[in-house]
Motif scaffolding. Structure first.
Motif, PDB file in Angstrom:
ATOM      1  N   GLY A  70       0.744  -1.138   0.169  1.00  0.00           N
ATOM      2  CA  GLY A  70       0.023  -0.098  -0.165  1.00  0.00           C
ATOM      3  C   GLY A  70       0.848   1.309   0.039  1.00  0.00           C
ATOM      4  O   GLY A  70       0.534   2.218  -0.791  1.00  0.00           O
ATOM      5  N   VAL A  71       1.886   1.128   0.893  1.00  0.00           N
ATOM      6  CA  VAL A  71       2.714   2.678   0.924  1.00  0.00           C
ATOM      7  C   VAL A  71       3.553   2.686  -0.177  1.00  0.00           C
ATOM      8  O   VAL A  71       3.732   4.087  -0.626  1.00  0.00           O
ATOM      9  CB  VAL A  71       3.428   2.460   2.360  1.00  0.00           C
ATOM     10  CG1 VAL A  71       4.292   3.681   2.541  1.00  0.00           C
ATOM     11  CG2 VAL A  71       2.245   2.561   3.631  1.00  0.00           C
ATOM     12  N   SER A  72       4.294   1.323  -0.679  1.00  0.00           N
ATOM     13  CA  SER A  72       4.807   1.653  -1.930  1.00  0.00           C
ATOM     14  C   SER A  72       4.308   2.395  -2.889  1.00  0.00           C
ATOM     15  O   SER A  72       4.672   3.272  -3.781  1.00  0.00           O
ATOM     16  CB  SER A  72       5.523   0.136  -2.375  1.00  0.00           C
ATOM     17  OG  SER A  72       6.070  -0.532  -1.344  1.00  0.00           O
TER      18      SER A  72
ATOM     19  N   LEU B 204       8.281   4.735  -0.329  1.00  0.00           N
ATOM     20  CA  LEU B 204       7.425   6.047  -0.378  1.00  0.00           C
ATOM     21  C   LEU B 204       8.450   7.075  -0.542  1.00  0.00           C
ATOM     22  O   LEU B 204       8.047   8.111  -1.582  1.00  0.00           O
ATOM     23  CB  LEU B 204       6.854   6.239   0.842  1.00  0.00           C
ATOM     24  CG  LEU B 204       6.248   7.577   1.258  1.00  0.00           C
ATOM     25  CD1 LEU B 204       4.846   7.756   0.279  1.00  0.00           C
ATOM     26  CD2 LEU B 204       5.676   7.398   2.770  1.00  0.00           C
ATOM     27  N   MET B 205       9.594   7.091   0.111  1.00  0.00           N
ATOM     28  CA  MET B 205      10.388   8.152  -0.061  1.00  0.00           C
ATOM     29  C   MET B 205      11.175   8.162  -1.275  1.00  0.00           C
ATOM     30  O   MET B 205      11.254   9.322  -1.844  1.00  0.00           O
ATOM     31  CB  MET B 205      11.593   8.146   1.037  1.00  0.00           C
ATOM     32  CG  MET B 205      11.032   8.360   2.472  1.00  0.00           C
ATOM     33  SD  MET B 205      10.427   9.766   2.457  1.00  0.00           S
ATOM     34  CE  MET B 205       8.925   9.905   3.261  1.00  0.00           C
ATOM     35  N   CYS B 206      11.227   7.066  -1.690  1.00  0.00           N
ATOM     36  CA  CYS B 206      11.914   6.849  -3.024  1.00  0.00           C
ATOM     37  C   CYS B 206      11.140   7.450  -4.106  1.00  0.00           C
ATOM     38  O   CYS B 206      11.505   8.177  -5.131  1.00  0.00           O
ATOM     39  CB  CYS B 206      12.536   5.288  -3.325  1.00  0.00           C
ATOM     40  SG  CYS B 206      12.986   5.108  -5.056  1.00  0.00           S
ATOM     41  N   GLY B 207       9.859   7.162  -4.175  1.00  0.00           N
ATOM     42  CA  GLY B 207       8.819   7.471  -5.315  1.00  0.00           C
ATOM     43  C   GLY B 207       8.800   9.060  -5.020  1.00  0.00           C
ATOM     44  O   GLY B 207       8.926   9.769  -6.153  1.00  0.00           O
ATOM     45  N   LEU B 208       8.791   9.597  -4.069  1.00  0.00           N
ATOM     46  CA  LEU B 208       8.650  11.147  -3.878  1.00  0.00           C
ATOM     47  C   LEU B 208       9.978  11.758  -4.195  1.00  0.00           C
ATOM     48  O   LEU B 208       9.726  12.677  -4.989  1.00  0.00           O
ATOM     49  CB  LEU B 208       8.285  11.249  -2.485  1.00  0.00           C
ATOM     50  CG  LEU B 208       7.797  12.795  -1.911  1.00  0.00           C
ATOM     51  CD1 LEU B 208       6.440  13.031  -2.652  1.00  0.00           C
ATOM     52  CD2 LEU B 208       7.653  12.638  -0.395  1.00  0.00           C
ATOM     53  N   CYS B 209      11.070  11.233  -4.146  1.00  0.00           N
ATOM     54  CA  CYS B 209      12.256  11.917  -4.554  1.00  0.00           C
ATOM     55  C   CYS B 209      12.460  11.919  -6.129  1.00  0.00           C
ATOM     56  O   CYS B 209      12.724  12.734  -6.620  1.00  0.00           O
ATOM     57  CB  CYS B 209      13.361  11.027  -3.930  1.00  0.00           C
ATOM     58  SG  CYS B 209      15.298  11.509  -4.354  1.00  0.00           S
ATOM     59  N   VAL B 210      12.328  10.569  -6.598  1.00  0.00           N
ATOM     60  CA  VAL B 210      12.529  10.616  -7.874  1.00  0.00           C
ATOM     61  C   VAL B 210      11.240  11.288  -8.515  1.00  0.00           C
ATOM     62  O   VAL B 210      11.468  11.988  -9.781  1.00  0.00           O
ATOM     63  CB  VAL B 210      12.271   8.932  -8.480  1.00  0.00           C
ATOM     64  CG1 VAL B 210      12.290   8.871  -9.709  1.00  0.00           C
ATOM     65  CG2 VAL B 210      13.187   8.073  -8.027  1.00  0.00           C
TER      66      VAL B 210
END
Lengths: 167, 215
Positions: free
Chosen positions: B68-70, B156-162
């Motif tokens: 879910g969070v990914s 979550l953090m990776c998706g936001l950063c990218v």
């Protein structure tokens, strides 16, 4: 007959420590990468030749993720209740180790991001500022290194050296 | 002095048996484990609370969080990148096909979440109801929970950063097309964070061993 020694709920805290180490370090690394990446992209429109030199803050932010990965793997392989007993002390030590490394990485990532963003934009206008930006980034990276050192010291306390008295 | 836990225990769900032990612990004041005929009376209220929760609760929540969070992180990144890409392409339509790679980097984060969720759900085994609160079962539940949290929030953090970097990449590519490859290098650094999460999540999921049914 169970070969499981130690406390039942200690692995909860241990695993949560590994999770905290990686998740918070990734938060810091993501913030640093994104913030300085936006600065690089904005600056690169006017000065494309400086872009590859300005990727330094991004690399330094990425290293924070690796610090979190190291501590998370150390903790995760240290939880083995079948081989050696895993008491609440070990669980709490691993939790503190993960939180120390992770939250230090988060704060270092925030610092690297903001300094990197301002630094690359200023470097585009005044090339002599490059060395100054690198110096400030090194001080910010040292914060994550302190967290890594303390995390390693704490997780080595969980290896069972404190138990002197056998019943 | 230290009293180790007994090797075998039978589970009896009678919390009233624990309470008479508390004055003994308070009087001795040392960290010791007093075991009744059922559950070991823990000296920590965290332990008393956690041993009442089934490991399957933790495992299920961990699997749900990992996917879910990914997906939340991937979606967040995709809409940040996509909206900037479409806006910048108004004046520079040539950038659309090249900058779709930023959207693909964000999508990869969701795929990491799916892969790890599928791996974690293969780690779920059913144990007889007498062994649900076995220490080994509890540990397996905690391992799956932590693995899911790691993968979910790292992605979550990776998706936001990218996503943020992808939007900057599109905007700068629209102004100067030599910048695309250089900003893509920064995006690759960002997408490594999701990989760290997957690596640690898979290492930790190997700790999720349930007790043998014949024990």
């Amino acid at each position: 007959m169970s070969t499981f020694t130690g406390d039942e709920t200690a692995p909860f805290f241990g695993f949560l420590g590994a999770a905290a180490a990686l998740v918070f370090s990734c938060m810091g690394a993501a913030y640093g990468t994104a913030k300085s990446g936006v600065g690089v992209a904005s600056m690169g429109v006017m000065r494309p030749e400086l872009v590859m030199k300005s990727i330094v803050p991004v690399v330094m932010a990425g290293v924070l993720g690796i610090y979190g990965l190291i501590i998370a793997v150390i903790i995760s392989t240290g939880i083995n209740p079948k081989a050696k007993p895993y008491y609440l002390f070990d669980g709490y030590a691993h939790l503190s180790s993960g939180l120390a490394c992770g939250l230090a990485g988060l704060s270092a990532g925030m610092a690297i991001g903001i300094v990197g963003d301002a630094g690359v934009r200023a470097n585009a206008q005044q090339p002599k500022l490059f060395v100054g930006m690198i110096l400030i980034l090194i001080f910010a990276e040292a914060l994550a290194l302190y967290g890594l050192i303390v995390g390693i010291i704490l997780s080595s306390r969980a290896a069972g050296q404190w138990r002197l008295v056998k019943h | 002095t230290y009293v180790p836990s007994p090797p075998d225990r039978e589970v009896s769900r009678a919390p009233t048996q624990i309470r008479p032990r508390l004055p003994l612990l308070a009087r001795t004041g040392t960290l010791r484990f007093v075991f009744s005929e059922g559950i070991a009376a823990m000296s920590s209220s965290w332990s008393r609370a956690l041993t009442q929760i089934s490991p399957y609760t933790f495992a299920s929540i961990g699997i749900a969080i990992s996917i879910g969070v990914s997906v939340l992180g991937a979606a967040w990144g995709i809409y940040i990148t996509g909206s900037s890409l479409i806006g910048a392409a108004i004046k520079a339509p040539r950038i659309t096909s090249k900058n779709l790679i930023s959207v693909i980097f964000c999508e990869a984060v969701a795929i990491y979440g799916v892969i790890v969720a599928i791996i974690l759900q293969t780690k779920l085994e059913s144990v007889p109801s007498s062994m649900i609160y076995n220490p080994e079962s509890l540990r397996a539940g905690y391992a799956i929970f932590a693995s899911g949290i790691i993968v979910g929030f790292a992605n979550l953090m990776c998706g936001l950063c990218v996503g943020i970097i992808g939007s900057s990449c599109a905007l700068s590519d629209a102004q100067n097309s030599t910048l695309f490859v250089k900003i893509l290098v920064i995006e690759i650094f960002g997408s490594a964070l999701g990989l760290f999460g997957v690596i640690v999540g898979i290492i930790m999921s190997s700790q999720a061993t349930w007790p043998a049914k014949t024990a």
